[in-house]
Structure formats: structure tokens, C-alpha cells
Design a protein around this motif. Structure first.
Motif, mmCIF file in Angstrom:
data_model
loop_
_atom_site.group_PDB
_atom_site.id
_atom_site.type_symbol
_atom_site.label_atom_id
_atom_site.label_comp_id
_atom_site.label_asym_id
_atom_site.label_seq_id
_atom_site.Cartn_x
_atom_site.Cartn_y
_atom_site.Cartn_z
ATOM 1 N N GLY A 107 0.832 -1.207 0.000
ATOM 2 C CA GLY A 107 0.000 0.000 0.000
ATOM 3 C C GLY A 107 0.861 1.249 0.000
ATOM 4 N N ALA A 108 1.834 1.263 0.916
ATOM 5 C CA ALA A 108 2.724 2.426 1.027
ATOM 6 C C ALA A 108 3.558 2.593 -0.246
ATOM 7 C CB ALA A 108 3.634 2.261 2.247
ATOM 8 N N PHE A 109 4.033 1.464 -0.780
ATOM 9 C CA PHE A 109 4.855 1.502 -1.998
ATOM 10 C C PHE A 109 4.065 2.125 -3.151
ATOM 11 C CE2 PHE A 109 6.049 -0.489 -6.033
ATOM 12 C CZ PHE A 109 7.406 -0.197 -6.091
ATOM 13 N N THR A 110 2.832 1.643 -3.331
ATOM 14 C CA THR A 110 2.004 2.150 -4.437
ATOM 15 C C THR A 110 1.719 3.638 -4.261
ATOM 16 O OG1 THR A 110 0.987 -0.020 -4.614
ATOM 17 C CG2 THR A 110 -0.179 1.796 -5.685
ATOM 18 N N ALA A 111 1.386 4.021 -3.018
ATOM 19 C CA ALA A 111 1.081 5.444 -2.773
ATOM 20 C C ALA A 111 2.290 6.315 -3.091
ATOM 21 C CB ALA A 111 0.656 5.635 -1.318
ATOM 22 N N ALA A 112 3.470 5.869 -2.667
ATOM 23 C CA ALA A 112 4.686 6.650 -2.909
ATOM 24 C C ALA A 112 4.973 6.746 -4.409
ATOM 25 C CB ALA A 112 5.869 6.022 -2.180
ATOM 26 N N GLN A 113 4.651 5.666 -5.124
ATOM 27 C CA GLN A 113 4.902 5.626 -6.573
ATOM 28 C C GLN A 113 4.047 6.649 -7.323
ATOM 29 O OE1 GLN A 113 3.773 1.837 -8.121
ATOM 30 N NE2 GLN A 113 5.755 1.484 -9.096
ATOM 31 N N VAL A 114 2.792 6.794 -6.895
ATOM 32 C CA VAL A 114 1.870 7.609 -7.698
ATOM 33 C C VAL A 114 1.566 8.982 -7.100
ATOM 34 C CG1 VAL A 114 0.784 5.581 -8.749
ATOM 35 C CG2 VAL A 114 -0.209 6.560 -6.676
ATOM 36 N N ALA A 115 1.993 9.204 -5.852
ATOM 37 C CA ALA A 115 1.663 10.490 -5.202
ATOM 38 C C ALA A 115 2.285 11.644 -5.977
ATOM 39 C CB ALA A 115 2.173 10.488 -3.764
ATOM 40 N N THR A 124 6.204 10.280 4.672
ATOM 41 C CA THR A 124 6.658 9.682 5.929
ATOM 42 C C THR A 124 5.919 8.367 6.134
ATOM 43 O OG1 THR A 124 6.932 11.919 6.815
ATOM 44 C CG2 THR A 124 7.116 10.096 8.365
ATOM 45 N N LEU A 125 6.678 7.290 6.241
ATOM 46 C CA LEU A 125 6.113 5.952 6.419
ATOM 47 C C LEU A 125 6.207 5.550 7.895
ATOM 48 C CD1 LEU A 125 7.669 4.230 3.249
ATOM 49 C CD2 LEU A 125 5.532 5.530 3.435
ATOM 50 N N THR A 126 5.751 4.345 8.211
ATOM 51 C CA THR A 126 5.692 3.914 9.604
ATOM 52 C C THR A 126 6.192 2.475 9.728
ATOM 53 O OG1 THR A 126 3.723 5.286 9.870
ATOM 54 C CG2 THR A 126 4.157 3.653 11.602
ATOM 55 N N VAL A 127 7.084 2.247 10.688
ATOM 56 C CA VAL A 127 7.437 0.863 11.049
ATOM 57 C C VAL A 127 7.159 0.709 12.549
ATOM 58 C CG1 VAL A 127 9.024 0.432 9.142
ATOM 59 C CG2 VAL A 127 9.926 1.448 11.240
ATOM 60 N N GLY A 128 7.997 0.014 13.271
ATOM 61 C CA GLY A 128 7.806 -0.157 14.706
ATOM 62 C C GLY A 128 9.121 -0.638 15.285
ATOM 63 N N SER A 150 13.862 -0.310 4.611
ATOM 64 C CA SER A 150 14.755 -0.229 3.434
ATOM 65 C C SER A 150 14.082 0.512 2.289
ATOM 66 C CB SER A 150 15.137 -1.629 2.953
ATOM 67 O OG SER A 150 15.922 -2.267 3.916
ATOM 68 N N LEU A 151 12.776 0.268 2.142
ATOM 69 C CA LEU A 151 12.028 0.974 1.088
ATOM 70 C C LEU A 151 12.171 2.483 1.267
ATOM 71 C CD1 LEU A 151 9.839 0.917 -1.213
ATOM 72 C CD2 LEU A 151 8.128 0.994 0.616
#
Ligand SMILES: NC(=O)c1ccc[n+]([C@@H]2O[C@H](COP(=O)([O-])OP(=O)(O)OC[C@H]3O[C@@H](n4cnc5c(N)ncnc54)[C@H](OP(=O)(O)O)[C@@H]3O)[C@@H](O)[C@H]2O)c1
Length: 234
Positions: A107-115, A124-128, A150-151
Motif C-alpha cells: 500500500g505504502a509503496f504504491t502510494a509513494a509511486q503515484v503520489a 513519511t512511512l511507519t514501522v515499529g 529499506s524501502l
């Protein structure tokens, strides 16, 4: 001091928890337009009302526009359609998560690709904290978080000069924990608080500060910020 004055912010995952805190904090930081995205229309509507009530109860006023958009982050077509509908933004924040790779990574990858991020903007993404300190039985989550981590660095290179960072929270009191019986959840929070240098488990507002920083600071990219109350030192 930098603010988000005049900026537009899209928070995918803004209907609850950390994303809710980021959406509210963005409005309080003078953003002109904040859009929250999540898969449930009902949760979005409830969040929109709660954010406005929270801000009113704090005695502050904001001028920014707040709205919501339904998106199923498991479905890349839905993510692409969301970004198309929302159009250009200054900042994209991704906190959505439920099942593992589909929402959090793809989801995050696709959003970053097309934003369509405006110059000076950020993602800004989220991990933990599992990404650096996995507990027993958390290998899959650690692998997923490592992939998003890494992404982030890859995207920071590919999308430069758009800035891309990732926030790594420790335990946070959010709706994520709601499926647990309250007594179990409270015991986990109490026990965790005793092990943290800051001696309390975070509220979403405390984590939101890190997202605001990544949006506002024009000199940070490709970084992971750990906001874990000092967990890794104990
Ligand atoms: N809370 C913690 O202790 C903690 C600690 C470390 C890391 N994290 C990470 O931080 C992120 C946010 O956690 P949180 O505590 O804020 O969780 P949360 O309160 O459960 O919020 C998750 C958000 O994701 C959205 N979402 C779930 N499935 C979706 C989908 N298919 N499409 C679009 N949106 C979807 C939810 O809205 P809908 O249900 O309406 O779709 C909600 O807005 C997660 O990745 C979590 O792993 C949390």
C-alpha cells in the motif's frame, strides 16, 4: 519556527491511532488542508467529528480544512484512485496497517509511486521498534518492518528531492490494542511503562510530533526516527 501553514497533508490511516494524532497535529500546525484516508467510511466520519471536538475542547481554533476519503490499502487500484482524487499534496503520511505486507508495504509503496508531491514536500512511512529489537515470535513482523525501512531509503534516493523518512514508534496507546481484553492491555501498558526510560507508554500525540518534524524539516531524508520512550536502552 516552521509550520505547515498553507500546506496540504494526506494521512492514510488517519481514522485512528497514530494517524489520527498526525492529522490533528497537522491542523494545529496550521495546515491548510488535511485529508484522512482509511477503509471504513463510518470510522472516517467518526474521526472527523472527534478531531474537530478534540481541537475545540483544547481551546484552540484552526482554519484548515479537514476531510476524509475511503481507500482500501490492500488494493493498489484503490490506492491509485485515492491519490488521483486527492491530487497534488505537500505531505503524504502512511500509518495504515492491519494485515502484513499488503497494507503496510505494498500500500505504502504504491502510494509513494503515484503520489504527486509538491516541491519541498515529503513522504513519511511507519514501522515499529520490532525493526531493531524483535521479540520472540515476531520474525515476520520484523521482516516486514525491515522491508518498509529499506524501502524508505530507496524511495528517498528515487524520489529526491522529495524527502522520504520513516517513524518507528515503540508501544503507543491506540485502537490497535482494542482487540485485547482491557485488563490484559492495561497490564501490558503498566509493565511496559516500568521498563521505559520515560516511564510511560506513549499517547498518539507524542508520536505525531516526529511526523510533524519530518514534514517540516527540509534537511532530513532517508532517515528512521525511533520514538520508543528509551525502550532500546533497557
Ligand atoms: N500502536 C502501537 O503500539 C504501535 C507500535 C509500533 C508500530 N505501530 C505501527 O503504526 C501503524 C499505525 O498503528 P496504530 O496503532 O495507529 O493502529 P490503528 O489505530 O489500528 O490504526 C490503523 C489505521 O489503518 C487503517 N487501515 C487498516 N486497514 C486498512 C486498509 N485496508 N486500507 C486503508 N486503511 C486501513 C485503519 O482504518 P480502517 O480500519 O478504517 O481502515 C486505521 O486508520 C501500524 O503500522 C502499526 O503496526 C503501532
Amino acid at each position: 519556527m516552521a509550520s505547515l501553514s498553507g500546506k496540504t497533508v494526506l494521512v492514510v490511516g488517519g481514522s485512528s491511532g497514530i494517524g489520527y494524532g498526525v492529522a490533528k497535529a497537522s491542523l494545529l500546525s496550521c495546515a491548510a488542508k488535511v485529508t484522512i484516508g482509511s477503509s471504513s467510511q463510518a470510522k472516517i466520519e467518526s474521526a472527523l467529528v472527534r478531531i474537530k471536538n478534540d481541537i475545540a475542547a483544547s481551546g484552540q481554533t484552526v482554519e484548515g480544512n479537514l476531510s476524509g476519503e475511503v481507500v482500501d490499502a490492500r488494493d493498489s487500484a484503490s490506492v491509485k484512485a485515492l491519490l488521483e482524487r486527492v491530487g497534488e499534496v505537500d505531505h503524504l503520511v502512511w500509518t495504515s496497517g492491519d494485515d502484513f505486507f499488503d497494507v503496510r508495504f505494498w500500500g505504502a509503496f504504491t502510494a509513494a509511486q503515484v503520489a504527486k508531491i509538491r516541491p519541498g514536500g515529503s513522504i513519511t512511512l511507519t514501522v515499529g521498534s520490532v525493526v531493531v529489537k524483535p521479540r520472540k515470535g515476531w520474525s515476520l513482523a520484523a521482516g516486514l518492518m525491515g522491508a518498509v525501512d529499506s524501502l524508505t531509503r530507496g524511495l528517498a534516493v528515487d524520489l529526491a528531492p522529495i524527502r522520504v523518512n520513516v517513524i518507528s514508534p515503540g508501544a503507543v496507546k491506540t485502537e490497535l490494542w482494542d482487540p485485547m481484553p482491557p485488563e490484559v492491555r492495561n497490564k501490558i501498558f503498566e509493565d511496559s511503562a516500568k521498563t521505559l526510560l520515560v516511564q510511560h507508554v506513549a499517547e498518539p500525540d507524542e508520536i505525531a510530533e516526529a511526523y510533524l518534524f519530518c514534514m517540516k524539516c527540509q534537511y532530513i531524508t532517508g532517515q528512521r526516527i525511533e520514538v520508543d520512550g528509551g525502550a532500546k536502552y533497557v
